[in-house]
Scaffold this active site. Sequence first.
Site, PDB file in Angstrom:
ATOM      1  N   GLY A   1     -14.811  96.771 -16.572  1.00 52.53           N
ATOM      2  CA  GLY A   1     -14.806  98.136 -16.069  1.00 52.53           C
ATOM      3  C   GLY A   1     -14.174  99.059 -17.072  1.00 52.53           C
TER       4      GLY A   1
ATOM      5  N   GLY B   1      -9.928  93.625 -13.861  1.00 53.65           N
ATOM      6  CA  GLY B   1      -8.741  93.465 -14.698  1.00 53.65           C
ATOM      7  C   GLY B   1      -8.994  92.863 -16.063  1.00 53.65           C
TER       8      GLY B   1
ATOM      9  N   GLY C   1      -9.187  98.318 -12.567  1.00 55.20           N
ATOM     10  CA  GLY C   1      -8.521  99.451 -13.195  1.00 55.20           C
ATOM     11  C   GLY C   1      -7.076  99.209 -13.564  1.00 55.20           C
TER      12      GLY C   1
ATOM     13  N   LYS D   1     -22.591 101.693  -7.760  1.00 58.73           N
ATOM     14  CA  LYS D   1     -21.710 101.337  -6.651  1.00 58.73           C
ATOM     15  C   LYS D   1     -21.929 102.239  -5.444  1.00 58.73           C
ATOM     16  CE  LYS D   1     -17.786  99.835  -9.547  1.00 58.73           C
ATOM     17  NZ  LYS D   1     -17.795  98.375  -9.382  1.00 58.73           N
TER      18      LYS D   1
END
Lengths: 196, 295
Positions: free
Chosen positions: B236, B215, B154, B82
């Site tokens: 994630g 999510g 997150g 990223k």
Amino acid sequence: MINIGVLALQGAVREHVRGLEAPDVEITVVKKVEQLEQLDGLVFPGGESTTMRRLINRYGFYEPLQAFAAAGKPIFGTCAGAILMAQEIAGQAEPHLSVMDMTVERNAFGRQRESFEALLSMKHVAEDVEAVFIRAPIIRSVGPDVDVLAEYDGDIVAAQQGSFLACSFHPELTDDARMHQYFVQMVRESLAEPAV
Amino acid sequence: MEKRTGTDRVKRGMAEMQKGGVIMDVINAEQAKIAEEAGAVAVMALERVPSDIRAAGGVARMADPTIVEEVRDAVSIPVMAKARIGHIVEARLLESLGVDYIDESEVLTPADEVFHLHKSDYTVPFVCGAKDLGEATRRIGEGASMLRTKGEPGTGNIVEAVRHQRLIQGQVRKVLGMSDDELMTEAKNLGAPYHVLQDIRENGRLPVVNFAAGGIATPADAALMMHLGSDGVFVGSGIFKSDNPQKFGRAIVEATTHYDDFKLIAELSKDLGTAMKGIEISTLEPADRMQDRGW
């Protein structure tokens, strides 16, 4: 009708389906082992070979796929698909399905930034095949029964051994369906001949 | 024979090969190997997963190149990393490290509040987040080769990813039925580049792969996003914040492949241990909503 499957555990499936289209071809998106029975030919798409192999094992595809190859039914593998077919993978102790007498080296052109496209001359197909190479393997060597169909810069990038066809690039990412149609013709011919 | 690198076909094609797969966030070589073993199609090398970025606060930047190199050298699957929105140098630096894909990501603190990266200039392909078709087509206009929903990273809460995917799919369907005069007005209303909308209408779909992200915490979440038409999923914090990352990772991969086999997903969901603790979106302060970063 002839029935050609595209192994759909992961990767570029839809693009292959488009390339295989012909009036006498029925296309099956293969997610379950039972679907193999009805097929006359099978495509291993591009994707991640390590991921596909894990899913092949987990869903019990390993032996049925080897049996499919042993029966002499045509298989076409592109990029990751070619890696699945190789008898030997450079730097790796074990091959995957080991159906074609060749040694491949993974990511042999480098990482994604070295990925490229170029025109290739391909035996039996055309002089100007559009080839898209993405973190592509190179076929480092082939056995005596394997016919080299195309090279790029001296490296083998497409080969055929009887009813098995493999290339290190992605014909499915272009609008050029000639390589797929070459495979469709291989399937037609395999049905015309008496089974060995 | 002319050899061309960094073309749209080469960059978008790379994402096409990831379809039907799971891309996992990892913070070191050990996690990267677990992810590869679990069947991930790629890993995203990070210094912290999004839930830890939330917890830590402050400015979130590109990962230390040491981490990126460590992950790159540990696995044979593609490695993504990223860069901050608009941070030209972070992006160029990641490109020089040989990263296979760059995520211009709202998970990190934006470096530029006005301009996103001009992604067509790079040889390396980019993935970008989007909440709606306007945002999606603007990113494509700048040269993004892959999209993902923004969701709300997150949080372990799928609701925002669902909202974004449903909205984008619905807006694509609307464009497909439009006449030429309607299309220009739609471009104005969405703030979308006209030529990208034309491309969508002509080909019947987005010109690049569109994954779900932000999510996804359980195998059922991953399958839900596939059911809604996502081409694959990014996970994630979900995997390495769970009790048993190996098992959890494998279950998410399988649920993504067989998203329509509910009996299988039920089996996969058994005894997975506790999933990450989620956050209700309405409790987030406006400044903590990552999806509102970028435009």
